[in-house]
Structures are given as structure tokens and as C-alpha cells.
Design an enzyme around this catalytic site. Structure first.
Site, PDB file in Angstrom:
ATOM      1  N   GLU A  51       1.060  -1.181   0.119  1.00 42.98           N
ATOM      2  CA  GLU A  51      -0.093   0.224   0.036  1.00 42.98           C
ATOM      3  C   GLU A  51       0.895   1.133   0.049  1.00 42.98           C
ATOM      4  O   GLU A  51       2.282   1.457   0.550  1.00 42.98           O
ATOM      5  CB  GLU A  51      -0.669  -0.178   1.132  1.00 42.98           C
ATOM      6  CG  GLU A  51      -1.806  -1.350   1.186  1.00 42.98           C
ATOM      7  CD  GLU A  51      -3.149  -1.297   2.588  1.00 42.98           C
ATOM      8  OE1 GLU A  51      -2.505  -0.198   3.080  1.00 42.98           O
ATOM      9  OE2 GLU A  51      -3.723  -1.965   2.147  1.00 42.98           O
TER      10      GLU A  51
ATOM     11  N   GLU B 111      -8.653   1.781  -4.787  1.00 43.60           N
ATOM     12  CA  GLU B 111      -9.612   1.243  -3.485  1.00 43.60           C
ATOM     13  C   GLU B 111     -10.237   2.534  -3.497  1.00 43.60           C
ATOM     14  O   GLU B 111     -10.525   3.452  -3.183  1.00 43.60           O
ATOM     15  CB  GLU B 111      -9.557   0.562  -2.237  1.00 43.60           C
ATOM     16  CG  GLU B 111     -10.480   0.265  -0.827  1.00 43.60           C
ATOM     17  CD  GLU B 111      -9.888  -0.545  -0.681  1.00 43.60           C
ATOM     18  OE1 GLU B 111     -10.707  -1.084   0.329  1.00 43.60           O
ATOM     19  OE2 GLU B 111      -8.217  -0.648  -0.764  1.00 43.60           O
TER      20      GLU B 111
END
Length: 281
Positions: free
Chosen positions: A120, A186
Site C-alpha cells: 500500500e 480502492e
């Protein structure tokens, strides 16, 4: 009768080459039995750090550990024949430095047989992505809502609205230029996800983003109705297996209490049955 040739395993370069082509299908898996099912239908199988919540019952993905990811990655690999297995690097295993990330990723790749890792972060992780990619470790990036940074983000909020769009676009460009072969978007505002997908040279994998993305990913327990602690707007339930399982367990419990299970067909007699043409084994 002709026999069709077996499909060869999907690789990270295969995924990258699908940019703008047939959409990529991705689901999570954490066990070998589920991996065998999704392998028949998916291009990518993600061993996500969501395992901490949906399998281990923890409150957030922050509690996932490297050993946990390796354990589940090893199990999933046994169930795969074709799909590319990508394993999440968990919180705390890569942020400190590119060298730390390499050590963690090398363990994951060597011990699980993964074809890639996912981490991430956007521009802040570009150096790390380049470091890993330059040393033979394919990296799937993940920007927008990054659950490992949920405390810094102030919760599970939609990302990229208003003035924040510029940073998300910069993150997307940075990870692509650093060598990521694909990027998860996301909970990114739909119009922004569409724009990024059109401009980026690598595939985008959406989750709560846009149908225009080059692929989609969901947590398998969410889409099967097995994880019911909460239900994000972007999750479509394709089955309600949690309800089916509850009904099955209730029926089993009732039969045990009544004494109707096991029935005659579920138990073994005291004498072996004779086998035609000879004695019983």
C-alpha cells in the site's frame, strides 16, 4: 478426440499486457479449498491482509503479520494451477526502508511460491517499488483508501474527491513509473478512477472505484456472504452462504438432539458384508 492444451500459469507481465484488453478478474483466497474454486475463474488470486479480519476475527488488517501471510499464502498456492498469486505485505513489514521491504518480500516469494507481492502507498512508496522491481520482485501497488493507513486517513472514507484528486493521480503516476505492474484503486471517486485508468499505462484493479477499471477485486468472504460484520457499499453479494451454513448447522444440531443423526446409513454394522465371489476383506 482432441485434447485441449492446459492453460499456462498467469504471470505479472501477462497481467500488465492486459491493459485495455479483456478485464482482469481477481478475488481473495486464504485456504487451499477456496483457492481451487477461484482458480478456475480468476486471473489473479490475492492473499490479502484482510485474512486478519475475515479468518482470524481481528478488528483491522493492521494485526496481520508476515508469518500469517506466509502461512495462508502457502496454503493458497497448493490450490492454484493457473491464476497469478499475489500476497499482501502486511503493515510494518515494508514501510521502514526498501531494504526491509526486500527482506519481507523475498521471504514471501521464496516460502509461498507467490508470483508477486502487493503493498500500500503511492508516491511515498515509489522508491520501495522501484527497489523491489529492480531486484526481480513484481509489485502490485495499492492507492486510494489504504486500509493499513486507516488511522491516518480518519476512517474508511472515499478518496480523491475535490482537491484530493490531484494527490491520488500523482500517486498513480508515481507507482507506475516506479515499475508496478498494476495498481489497486480502492474506494476512489468513480470519475477519478475512470480518468486514472484512461491515462495510466498499467492496469488498474478497482474495488469500490469504477467499472471502467481494467479489472475488479473483491474479498471472497464478502461476495459469498460469509463475512457479515459489515457490508461496504461496493460489495455485491453473489451468494448468502453464511445464511445457508447457519441453516445447515441448525439442522445438524436439531438432529443430534433428537437422536436422528447418525442414521443407519451413517454407521457401520458389527459384521463385515460378504463380497460376491469370495469372502469379505
Amino acid at each position: 478426440m482432441s485434447v485441449s492444451a492446459p492453460r499456462r500459469p498467469v504471470t505479472a507481465p501477462d497481467v500488465r499486457a492486459r491493459k485495455g484488453g479483456e478485464r482482469l478478474v481477481c478475488l481473495t483466497a486464504y485456504t487451499a479449498p477456496v483457492a481451487r474454486i477461484v482458480d478456475r475463474h480468476c486471473d489473479i488470486v490475492l492473499v490479502g491482509d484482510s485474512v486478519a479480519m475475515v479468518v482470524h476475527g481481528l478488528d483491522t488488517t493492521l494485526s496481520a503479520t508476515l508469518d500469517m501471510m506466509i502461512l495462508h499464502g502457502t496454503a493458497v498456492r497448493r490450490g492454484l494451477d493457473r491464476a497469478l498469486m499475489v500476497v499482501d505485505l502486511p503493515f510494518g513489514s515494508y514501510e521502514e526502508s526498501p531494504e526491509q521491504a526486500f527482506r519481507s518480500a523475498a521471504r514471501v516469494m521464496a516460502e509461498t511460491g507467490a508470483g508477486a507481492v502487493k503493498l500500500e502507498g503511492g508516491a511515498a512508496m515509489a522508491e520501495t517499488i522501484a527497489f523491489l522491481s529492480g531486484r526481480g520482485i513484481p509489485v502490485m501497488a495499492h492507492i486510494g483508501l489504504t486500509p493499513q493507513a486507516v488511522n491516518a486517513l480518519g476512517g474508511y472514507k472515499v478518496q480523491g474527491r475535490g482537491g484530493a484528486a490531484a494527490q491520488i493521480k500523482a500517486d498513480a503516476t508515481a507507482v507506475a513509473q516506479a515499475g508496478a505492474f498494476s495498481v489497486v484503486l480502492e474506494k476512489v471517486a468513480e470519475s477519478l478512477a475512470r480518468e486514472i485508468t484512461a491515462e495510466l499505462a498499467i492496469p488498474t484493479i478497482g474495488i469500490g472505484a469504477s467499472a471502467a477499471c481494467d479489472g475488479q477485486v473483491l474479498v471472497v468472504d464478502d461476495m459469498l456472504g460469509l463475512f457479515t460484520e459489515f457490508r461496504p457499499k461496493f460489495v455485491k453479494r453473489y451468494a448468502e452462504l453464511g445464511e445457508t451454513a447457519d441453516e445447515a448447522v441448525a439442522a445438524y444440531a436439531e438432529e443430534v438432539r433428537r437422536g436422528t443423526f447418525p442414521a443407519d446409513e451413517h454407521v457401520f454394522g458389527g459384521e463385515p458384508k460378504a463380497v460376491a465371489g469370495g469372502s469379505a476383506a
